[in-house]
Write a protein that holds these residues in place. Structure first.
Motif: not given
Length: 700
Positions: A494-503
């Motif tokens: 994944i890219p370093a600035n990716a916005e992701m939920s815990d799930r």
């Protein structure tokens, strides 16, 4: 010995070994439970006896040494210990290795067999050697000898005992080893020479045996033929009576054995009156009391006979062993029948004016559905047999890693198609190994966190519609979201600035090559395993859901379809081509107009009840020529908590899909998992919904 009998022994032995492993693990938890010890002993005895009968002398000889030790445990001369359980599990593995060697032709390592046998022999207490000097007798210095008991045994095997590999002579010889023995053969059922069938047994035997071994030892001799014979064991002298003179009258013995009825005895004795007549003459009872007692006697006798008959009938018909290949052929034939029935229904609808034809088609459809359900039900097996295998895995691996972990199960009677169960074994092994290695902490770490020193891994299964939910839950440290994210960025997943939920971050543990282990061990750290798990589950048309609570544990839930043979599906059409998708993944269907598509140019998204749902235009993805209709339909599917729409021209309706595998040339086609034949004889491809979702995500 025929190959059929040998194969039957191998199949039975594998089942017995699975049961033995489960019994040994239970025995370790409950070392004082003699019922479990007896279960282990009987299993060993059955393997030994059957092995000798069917020509597997190496297995019989090996198992005899194990049986000797467990005879001591059963009699209280040896205690159950972890060393004994470890050694018994090793012996179980050696027996399995010898079974597999008989099929592969490569002999099992005899040195390993001898090593295990030597360790078992070392556990047998050595006999006390006599001293040169005269022994000095002291009160209570010697244990009293075991009491000798005399038994009357009637052994009446079924006439077909030879055809199942039974050998009555071997059983009689084994009885003679227990003590003084007199054997009488009954020949009253013998046929004349011209009617004699050499493969049938016409004899039965009476045996008078005096032994100190006990009734269990006698029953163990007949343990592997107990379902194919009539066996009666009666104590006729327990050594405690002080009676002198004649043992019993001849008539009494004949009556006790059932060779002579009381009525026949009365007829022979002639003038001797019955006890009832004597009681009447003495005026002790009246006629009504005698009549009532006789009616009660006859009634109880008939009720008991009827009950016994029902029990024997149930035991005889409760189960039957059928090869998996025959079941597969049956299911394939049922699948073909489902296809033909669909064709018949289609023809009947086209010729509606023939009411009788429509009626026949509806009746055939009903019978076909019942036959389909029954055929699939036959292939259903409880998942408990698979769960029991993992107790050994948890026991051995936790010991290797210096951890104390117990495994608990729930829903072991939940049933799944045997094919699905077989393909679930490897994914479950990977998940449990990761839970032991990465999830549950060492006893010291758990104690420092205020947790019990013993960790827990819980396996549960329950039905959910046409699927089964299998959950693997541990009470370990849980997933470290920051560590997973950092490793995913490092591996450029994944890219370093990716916005992701815990799930979404939890799902990264299934990425190829992903591992947070700081070093490679024999258990984990190479980044293989969890990606294989996901591929295997998706290959079963299933899904995986992960939940984790830092410091409290992780839960992984697998959603698996009940069967892989025939599924309920949704039939759709794009242009002239028709496709089906598993109905279990479908949430709903909505319309998609050209105006709605123009409102979001370049973005394939829809607003469905205030929620944004991305969609995949299958016409474009599959490069199907032609113009789409002005109003298309979107089939919204749900997988792993995500919703995505698949755009098609028309939704036709529900369909019973008989799954057919694609040929080798088409197995790598993205988005297709198989094919089916429709009622009109045309072929419809089965959509691989998870693969379509994955391809759409990668395409951006």
């Amino acid at each position: 010995m025929s190959d059929d009998f040998a194969q039957a022994f191998k199949d039975e032995a594998r089942e017995l070994l699975a049961d033995l492993e489960e019994a040994l693990l239970e025995m370790e938890e409950n070392p004082e439970d003699l019922a479990i010890v007896g279960r282990v002993f009987r299993t060993m005895h059955t393997i030994k006896g059957s092995g000798a009968m069917f020509g597997f002398d190496d297995i019989a000889s090996f198992t005899h040494n194990v049986e000797t030790v467990y005879d001591l445990v059963r009699n209280g001369a040896l205690a159950v210990s972890r060393e004994l359980v470890d050694l018994s599990l090793a012996a179980r593995d050696r027996i399995l290795a010898m079974l597999e060697a008989s099929e592969s032709g490569v002999a099992a390592d005899p040195a390993l067999n001898e090593e295990v046998i030597a360790r078992f022999r070392a556990m047998v207490p050595a006999p006390v050697e006599s001293q040169d000097a005269d022994p000095v007798e002291e009160d209570g210095a010697e244990d009293p000898p075991e009491a000798l008991v005399t038994y009357r045994i009637r052994f009446k095997p079924e006439a077909e005992i030879f055809s199942t590999g039974g050998n009555p002579l071997a059983l009689l010889r084994e009885l003679q080893e227990l003590g003084p023995c007199n054997i009488v053969a009954h020949t009253c059922n013998m046929e004349s020479l011209d009617r004699l069938e050499p493969e049938r047994c016409y004899l039965f035997w009476d045996i008078i045996l005096t032994t100190a071994a006990g009734r269990n030892a006698i029953e163990d001799v007949f343990i592997f033929v107990e379902d194919s014979c009539e066996l009666n064991i009666t104590v006729i002298d327990d050594g405690t009576r002080q009676e002198q003179g004649t043992y019993k009258k001849l008539g009494e013995i004949l009556i006790e054995r059932g060779d002579l009825t009381p009525g026949q005895m009365d007829e022979l004795l002639g003038r001797q009156k019955r006890i009832g007549e004597l009681a009447l003459e003495a005026g002790l009872v009246d006629a009504a009391a005698i009549n009532s007692a006789l009616i009660e006697q006859q009634h109880v006798k008939e009720v008991r006979q009827e009950r016994q008959s029902q029990v024997q009938s149930q035991e005889a018909t409760s189960s039957i062993r059928v090869s998996a290949e025959k079941l597969d052929v049956l299911v394939n034939l049922v699948g073909e029948l489902v296809t033909v029935q669909a064709r018949l229904s289609m023809v009947a609808q086209e010729l509606k004016k023939h009411a009788e034809l429509v009626s026949v088609a509806e009746e055939v459809e009903r019978l076909t559905n019942d036959l389909r359900d029954n055929a699939l039900d036959i292939r259903m097996l409880p998942i408990g047999a698979t769960f029991s295998k993992f107790k050994r895995l948890v026991r051995d691996l936790s010991g290797e890693l210096g951890k104390t972990i117990e495994m608990t199960t729930e829903g072991a009677d939940t049933e799944l198609d045997k094919t699905v169960i077989e393909k679930l074994n490897d994914p479950l092994v990977h998940i449990i190994r990761n839970s032991i290695d990465h999830g549950v902490e060492t006893p010291a770490e758990r104690e420092a966190k205020g947790k019990p020193r013993t960790g827990n891994i819980h396996l549960s299964a329950l039905h959910s519609g046409d699927s089964v939910l299998i959950t693997i839950r541990d009470d370990g440290a849980g997933l470290n979201v920051d560590a997973i994210r950092a490793k995913a960025v490092e591996r450029k997943i994944i890219p370093a600035n990716a916005e992701m939920s815990d799930r979404e971050i939890w799902q990264l543990i299934f990425a190829p090559g992903f591992s947070t282990a700081s070093k490679v061990t024999s258990v984990s750290g190479r980044g293989v395993g969890m990606d294989v798990v996901k591929q295997a589950i998706e290959g079963l048309r299933g899904s995986i859901d992960v939940k984790s609570d830092p410091g409290r544990g992780t839960s992984i839930t697998l959603k698996i379809p009940l069967t892989l043979a025939i599924i309920e599906s949704l039939l759709v059409q794009i242009g002239k081509d028709r496709f089906v998708m598993p109905l279990s993944m479908v949430d709903e269907c909505i319309l998609l107009t050209e105006k709605e598509m123009e409102q979001n140019p370049g973005r394939d998204i829809l607003l469905v009840r205030e929620r944004i749902v991305p969609y995949v235009p299958l016409r474009q993805m599959f490069r199907i020529e032609g113009k789409a209709p002005s109003i298309q339909q979107v089939v919204i599917c749900q997988l792993e908590g995500k919703r995505v729409g698949l755009v098609v021209d028309w939704v036709i309706g529900e369909h019973q899909t008989v799954i057919k595998s694609l040929g080798r040339m088409y197995q790598q086609v993205v988005g297709m998992s198989g094919a089916t034949i429709l009622g009109d004889g045309s072929v419809a491809l089965i959509l691989d919904v998870p693969a379509i979702m994955k391809a759409a995500e990668e395409a951006g």
